[in-house]
Design a protein around this motif. Structure first.
Motif, short mmCIF file in Angstrom:
data_model
loop_
_atom_site.label_atom_id
_atom_site.label_comp_id
_atom_site.label_asym_id
_atom_site.label_seq_id
_atom_site.Cartn_x
_atom_site.Cartn_y
_atom_site.Cartn_z
N SER A 1 23.35 -9.60 -103.60
CA SER A 1 23.90 -9.04 -103.54
C SER A 1 22.85 -7.56 -104.02
O SER A 1 22.61 -6.48 -103.29
N ASP A 2 22.64 -7.57 -105.38
CA ASP A 2 22.09 -6.59 -105.98
C ASP A 2 21.03 -6.64 -106.40
O ASP A 2 20.27 -7.26 -106.22
N SER A 3 20.28 -5.07 -105.70
CA SER A 3 18.69 -5.33 -105.31
C SER A 3 18.02 -4.82 -106.39
O SER A 3 17.17 -4.66 -106.89
N GLU A 4 19.32 -4.34 -107.52
CA GLU A 4 18.59 -3.94 -109.37
C GLU A 4 18.05 -5.13 -110.37
O GLU A 4 19.15 -6.33 -109.78
N PRO A 5 17.43 -4.96 -110.98
CA PRO A 5 16.95 -6.43 -111.55
C PRO A 5 18.43 -6.26 -112.89
O PRO A 5 19.22 -5.90 -113.02
N GLN A 6 18.52 -7.67 -112.68
CA GLN A 6 19.69 -7.94 -113.94
C GLN A 6 19.31 -8.85 -114.80
O GLN A 6 18.24 -9.97 -114.52
N THR A 7 19.87 -8.65 -116.26
CA THR A 7 19.36 -9.89 -117.15
C THR A 7 20.30 -10.56 -116.67
O THR A 7 21.69 -10.43 -117.92
N ARG A 8 20.61 -12.19 -116.62
CA ARG A 8 21.65 -13.34 -117.17
C ARG A 8 21.34 -14.71 -117.69
O ARG A 8 20.27 -14.10 -117.85
N MET A 9 22.16 -14.95 -118.28
CA MET A 9 22.04 -17.06 -119.32
C MET A 9 21.92 -17.71 -117.95
O MET A 9 22.63 -17.07 -116.97
N ILE A 10 20.54 -18.36 -118.10
CA ILE A 10 20.54 -18.95 -117.42
C ILE A 10 20.94 -20.58 -118.30
O ILE A 10 20.61 -20.71 -119.29
N GLN A 11 22.57 -21.53 -117.13
CA GLN A 11 22.96 -22.79 -118.93
C GLN A 11 21.73 -24.01 -117.46
O GLN A 11 22.24 -23.98 -116.74
N GLY A 12 21.61 -24.47 -118.73
CA GLY A 12 21.41 -26.03 -117.85
C GLY A 12 20.54 -27.02 -119.19
O GLY A 12 21.08 -26.96 -120.05
#
Length: 181
Positions: A104-115
């Motif tokens: 729902s957040d329209s601002e850019p997000q810096t996140r970790m992707i684990q996989g």
């Protein structure tokens, strides 16, 4: 073949829920770079297929190894025949989940992707720092991952070993659009 790959990617990324949460990138870009004292090695692949589910936060990627483009044809040949062995291992894959992502957040997000990243039939857990941006058209996800060649059984001839980096920097950029059957 394309439909088979989509079914495979959806099964990798988990169960398919409402289609409004499903996004696809058919021409994603993956570039790798390796520093060498003689000549740097760089290649780009603009034929990467990826699926993203904004609700479950799952992402799946399929990379055709022969689709990497090099500046020199000899590098392309060595990459496919000697290092990656593309006839035996035609694809690399990734499946994972974005941690803490808020659709729902329209601002850019810096996140970790684990996989899990699979190359040459070797699967290793990885963690990737990525930037996710939402637009009217869908999502853009980009980031960088360092791959250690020893982790994926990439053999470098002893004569060339001192000249080739043990770490390969992989960058990606995917522009997702809503998935439509």
């Amino acid at each position: 073949m394309n439909k088979f790959l989509l079914v495979l990617l959806f099964s990798i990324s988990g169960s398919v829920t409402s289609q409004t949460n499903q996004y696809i990138e058919r021409q994603g870009q993956v570039t790798f770079f390796s520093y060498t004292s003689v000549e740097n090695i760089q290649a780009t692949n603009n034929q990467v297929l990826s699926l993203f589910n904004s609700e479950s936060q799952e992402i799946a990627v399929s990379i055709l190894m022969r689709a990497f483009v090099f500046k020199k044809s000899l590098m392309h040949e060595h990459f496919n025949e000697s290092y990656i062995e593309s006839d035996l291992y035609p694809k690399a894959t990734f499946s994972g989940k974005i941690k803490g992502f808020d659709a729902s957040d329209s601002e850019p997000q810096t996140r970790m992707i684990q996989g899990d990243f699979t190359l040459k039939n070797t699967t290793k857990p990885v963690e990737i720092k990525a930037t996710i941006s939402k637009s009217a058209q869908g999502y853009t996800i980009s980031g960088t991952l360092d791959i250690m060649i020893d982790d994926y059984d990439i053999k470098v001839p002893p004569l060339l070993s001192p000249n080739i980096s043990k770490k390969i920097e992989v960058t990606f950029n995917f522009n997702y659009a809503p998935y439509e059957k």
